[in-house]
Design a protein around this motif. Structure first.
Motif, PDB file in Angstrom:
ATOM      1  N   GLU A  11      58.222 -13.041-103.564  1.00 43.00           N
ATOM      2  CA  GLU A  11      59.024 -12.397-104.598  1.00 43.00           C
ATOM      3  C   GLU A  11      59.693 -11.130-104.056  1.00 43.00           C
ATOM      4  N   MET A  12      58.992 -10.388-103.220  1.00 39.47           N
ATOM      5  CA  MET A  12      59.567  -9.194-102.606  1.00 39.47           C
ATOM      6  C   MET A  12      60.744  -9.561-101.709  1.00 39.47           C
ATOM      7  N   SER A  13      60.577 -10.592-100.881  1.00 37.41           N
ATOM      8  CA  SER A  13      61.654 -11.010 -99.974  1.00 37.41           C
ATOM      9  C   SER A  13      62.875 -11.469-100.749  1.00 37.41           C
ATOM     10  N   GLY A  14      62.647 -12.294-101.782  1.00 38.93           N
ATOM     11  CA  GLY A  14      63.760 -12.743-102.609  1.00 38.93           C
ATOM     12  C   GLY A  14      64.441 -11.581-103.311  1.00 38.93           C
ATOM     13  N   GLY A  15      63.632 -10.623-103.781  1.00 39.24           N
ATOM     14  CA  GLY A  15      64.181  -9.463-104.460  1.00 39.24           C
ATOM     15  C   GLY A  15      65.066  -8.631-103.548  1.00 39.24           C
ATOM     16  N   ILE A  16      64.625  -8.453-102.305  1.00 35.72           N
ATOM     17  CA  ILE A  16      65.411  -7.680-101.331  1.00 35.72           C
ATOM     18  C   ILE A  16      66.779  -8.333-101.118  1.00 35.72           C
ATOM     19  N   VAL A  17      66.777  -9.649-100.911  1.00 32.93           N
ATOM     20  CA  VAL A  17      68.035 -10.369-100.657  1.00 32.93           C
ATOM     21  C   VAL A  17      68.950 -10.308-101.874  1.00 32.93           C
ATOM     22  N   PHE A  18      68.409 -10.576-103.075  1.00 36.22           N
ATOM     23  CA  PHE A  18      69.234 -10.542-104.288  1.00 36.22           C
ATOM     24  C   PHE A  18      69.794  -9.148-104.538  1.00 36.22           C
ATOM     25  N   ILE A  24      83.569  -9.619-112.344  1.00 32.63           N
ATOM     26  CA  ILE A  24      82.688 -10.234-111.346  1.00 32.63           C
ATOM     27  C   ILE A  24      81.838  -9.163-110.661  1.00 32.63           C
ATOM     28  N   GLY A  25      82.474  -8.042-110.293  1.00 32.16           N
ATOM     29  CA  GLY A  25      81.752  -6.963-109.624  1.00 32.16           C
ATOM     30  C   GLY A  25      80.623  -6.413-110.477  1.00 32.16           C
ATOM     31  N   ILE A  26      80.909  -6.183-111.758  1.00 25.20           N
ATOM     32  CA  ILE A  26      79.886  -5.669-112.672  1.00 25.20           C
ATOM     33  C   ILE A  26      78.747  -6.677-112.815  1.00 25.20           C
ATOM     34  N   ALA A  27      79.097  -7.961-112.960  1.00 26.98           N
ATOM     35  CA  ALA A  27      78.077  -9.006-113.107  1.00 26.98           C
ATOM     36  C   ALA A  27      77.170  -9.076-111.878  1.00 26.98           C
ATOM     37  N   LEU A  28      77.759  -8.984-110.700  1.00 26.49           N
ATOM     38  CA  LEU A  28      76.964  -9.039-109.470  1.00 26.49           C
ATOM     39  C   LEU A  28      75.999  -7.866-109.372  1.00 26.49           C
ATOM     40  N   ILE A  29      76.481  -6.673-109.707  1.00 23.05           N
ATOM     41  CA  ILE A  29      75.623  -5.489-109.610  1.00 23.05           C
ATOM     42  C   ILE A  29      74.536  -5.512-110.684  1.00 23.05           C
ATOM     43  N   VAL A  30      74.920  -5.824-111.924  1.00 21.83           N
ATOM     44  CA  VAL A  30      73.961  -5.792-113.027  1.00 21.83           C
ATOM     45  C   VAL A  30      72.987  -6.970-112.968  1.00 21.83           C
ATOM     46  N   LEU A  31      73.519  -8.182-112.790  1.00 19.08           N
ATOM     47  CA  LEU A  31      72.675  -9.379-112.879  1.00 19.08           C
ATOM     48  C   LEU A  31      71.967  -9.700-111.563  1.00 19.08           C
ATOM     49  N   MET A  32      72.714  -9.729-110.458  1.00 20.85           N
ATOM     50  CA  MET A  32      72.087 -10.105-109.191  1.00 20.85           C
ATOM     51  C   MET A  32      71.251  -8.965-108.616  1.00 20.85           C
ATOM     52  N   SER A  33      71.865  -7.774-108.491  1.00 16.14           N
ATOM     53  CA  SER A  33      71.093  -6.632-107.977  1.00 16.14           C
ATOM     54  C   SER A  33      69.971  -6.261-108.942  1.00 16.14           C
ATOM     55  N   GLY A  34      70.268  -6.320-110.238  1.00 20.12           N
ATOM     56  CA  GLY A  34      69.246  -6.012-111.236  1.00 20.12           C
ATOM     57  C   GLY A  34      68.072  -6.963-111.165  1.00 20.12           C
ATOM     58  N   ALA A  35      68.362  -8.252-110.980  1.00 20.16           N
ATOM     59  CA  ALA A  35      67.287  -9.243-110.846  1.00 20.16           C
ATOM     60  C   ALA A  35      66.469  -8.977-109.590  1.00 20.16           C
ATOM     61  N   GLY A  36      67.153  -8.641-108.499  1.00 19.53           N
ATOM     62  CA  GLY A  36      66.458  -8.340-107.250  1.00 19.53           C
ATOM     63  C   GLY A  36      65.547  -7.135-107.385  1.00 19.53           C
ATOM     64  N   LEU A  37      66.040  -6.094-108.056  1.00 19.09           N
ATOM     65  CA  LEU A  37      65.233  -4.886-108.262  1.00 19.09           C
ATOM     66  C   LEU A  37      64.000  -5.191-109.104  1.00 19.09           C
ATOM     67  N   THR A  38      64.180  -6.014-110.130  1.00 19.63           N
ATOM     68  CA  THR A  38      63.050  -6.410-110.981  1.00 19.63           C
ATOM     69  C   THR A  38      62.016  -7.192-110.178  1.00 19.63           C
ATOM     70  N   MET A  39      62.487  -8.109-109.337  1.00 23.34           N
ATOM     71  CA  MET A  39      61.571  -8.891-108.506  1.00 23.34           C
ATOM     72  C   MET A  39      60.772  -7.997-107.576  1.00 23.34           C
ATOM     73  N   MET A  40      61.428  -7.000-106.980  1.00 24.50           N
ATOM     74  CA  MET A  40      60.729  -6.096-106.065  1.00 24.50           C
ATOM     75  C   MET A  40      59.671  -5.273-106.801  1.00 24.50           C
ATOM     76  N   LYS A  41      60.009  -4.794-108.009  1.00 24.64           N
ATOM     77  CA  LYS A  41      59.046  -4.015-108.797  1.00 24.64           C
ATOM     78  C   LYS A  41      57.841  -4.869-109.185  1.00 24.64           C
ATOM     79  N   LEU A  42      58.100  -6.117-109.593  1.00 24.81           N
ATOM     80  CA  LEU A  42      57.001  -7.005-109.984  1.00 24.81           C
ATOM     81  C   LEU A  42      56.118  -7.340-108.785  1.00 24.81           C
ATOM     82  N   ALA A  43      56.744  -7.501-107.623  1.00 24.53           N
ATOM     83  CA  ALA A  43      55.976  -7.821-106.412  1.00 24.53           C
ATOM     84  C   ALA A  43      55.047  -6.670-106.042  1.00 24.53           C
ATOM     85  N   LYS A  44      55.504  -5.429-106.247  1.00 26.24           N
ATOM     86  CA  LYS A  44      54.667  -4.271-105.932  1.00 26.24           C
ATOM     87  C   LYS A  44      53.448  -4.195-106.846  1.00 26.24           C
ATOM     88  N   LYS A  45      53.620  -4.682-108.097  1.00 21.00           N
ATOM     89  CA  LYS A  45      52.497  -4.661-109.032  1.00 21.00           C
ATOM     90  C   LYS A  45      51.446  -5.721-108.695  1.00 21.00           C
TER      91      LYS A  45
END
Length: 203
Positions: free
Chosen positions: A26-33, A182-203
């Motif tokens: 999940e951390m690796s996927g989060g970093i890439v997203f 498209i730019g807003i969607a990529l930052i909010v949805l893709m980067s946001g999803a990646g950040l969430t995955m990284m936070k969950l992986a740390k927990k």
């Protein structure tokens, strides 16, 4: 009775695998997203600013904006793969999600060829503009699949975001603000999803 017991144990093992996987994948996927969304989101914002003449990019600037995000992402993916080279076998849920996202990526490769071919043949920007619309719909479907596998509500939220983006892009297909969306969607949805995955992986 024995057959029912075996089925129950198999179901129990599957459910256990969904919740007991380590956070490494999940951390690796989060970093890439996270970085993919940031790289390409910023690329779109720069292109939008150039289209509406907030900034003026020369030929070298436009070429750099087009190429650098992909180069940076490939370097990042290479680093993540090297970092995870000794990682053990993945659980059922991770394999299922990898299959879903991998299938979407494969579909993307074929779709871009078809849309690119007809956009060039018909000399139509509209045809090319509809390509990201289809990709956003596929992203919505893939994230919904992830929600069905993991049953985490934030995944459903990401899926809904991509479907909403699909509709917005369909309306803005002939507008320069299409690239901004498209730019807003990529930052909010893709980067946001990646950040969430990284936070969950740390927990």
């Amino acid at each position: 009775m024995s057959e029912k017991k075996d089925t129950f144990e198999a179901d129990l093992a599957f459910m256990r695998s969904l919740v007991s996987e380590g956070g490494r994948a999940e951390m690796s996927g989060g970093i890439v997203f996270f970085w993919a969304g940031l790289f390409y989101g910023l690329q779109c914002l720069v292109q939008w600013a150039n289209l509406v003449e907030l900034i003026r990019l020369n030929a070298l600037g436009q070429l750099s904006a087009a190429i650098l995000p992909t180069v940076a992402l490939l370097v990042l993916i290479g680093w993540v793969m090297w970092r995870d080279r000794k990682q053990g076998p993945k659980g059922v849920a991770t394999r299922a999600m990898n299959a879903a996202f991998g299938s979407a990526g494969l579909a993307n490769c074929f779709i871009v060829v078809v849309f690119g071919y007809w956009a060039v043949n018909e000399k139509s920007f509209l045809i090319w503009a509809l390509y990201p619309v289809v990709i956003c719909a596929i992203q919505g479907a893939v994230w919904y699949t992830a929600y069905m596998i993991r049953k985490k509500i934030w995944l459903a939220g990401v899926s809904a975001g991509w479907f909403i983006t699909t509709l917005v892009l369909g309306v803005l297909a002939k507008s320069p603000h299409y690239v901004l969306a498209i730019g807003i969607a990529l930052i909010v949805l893709m980067s946001g999803a990646g950040l969430t995955m990284m936070k969950l992986a740390k927990k």
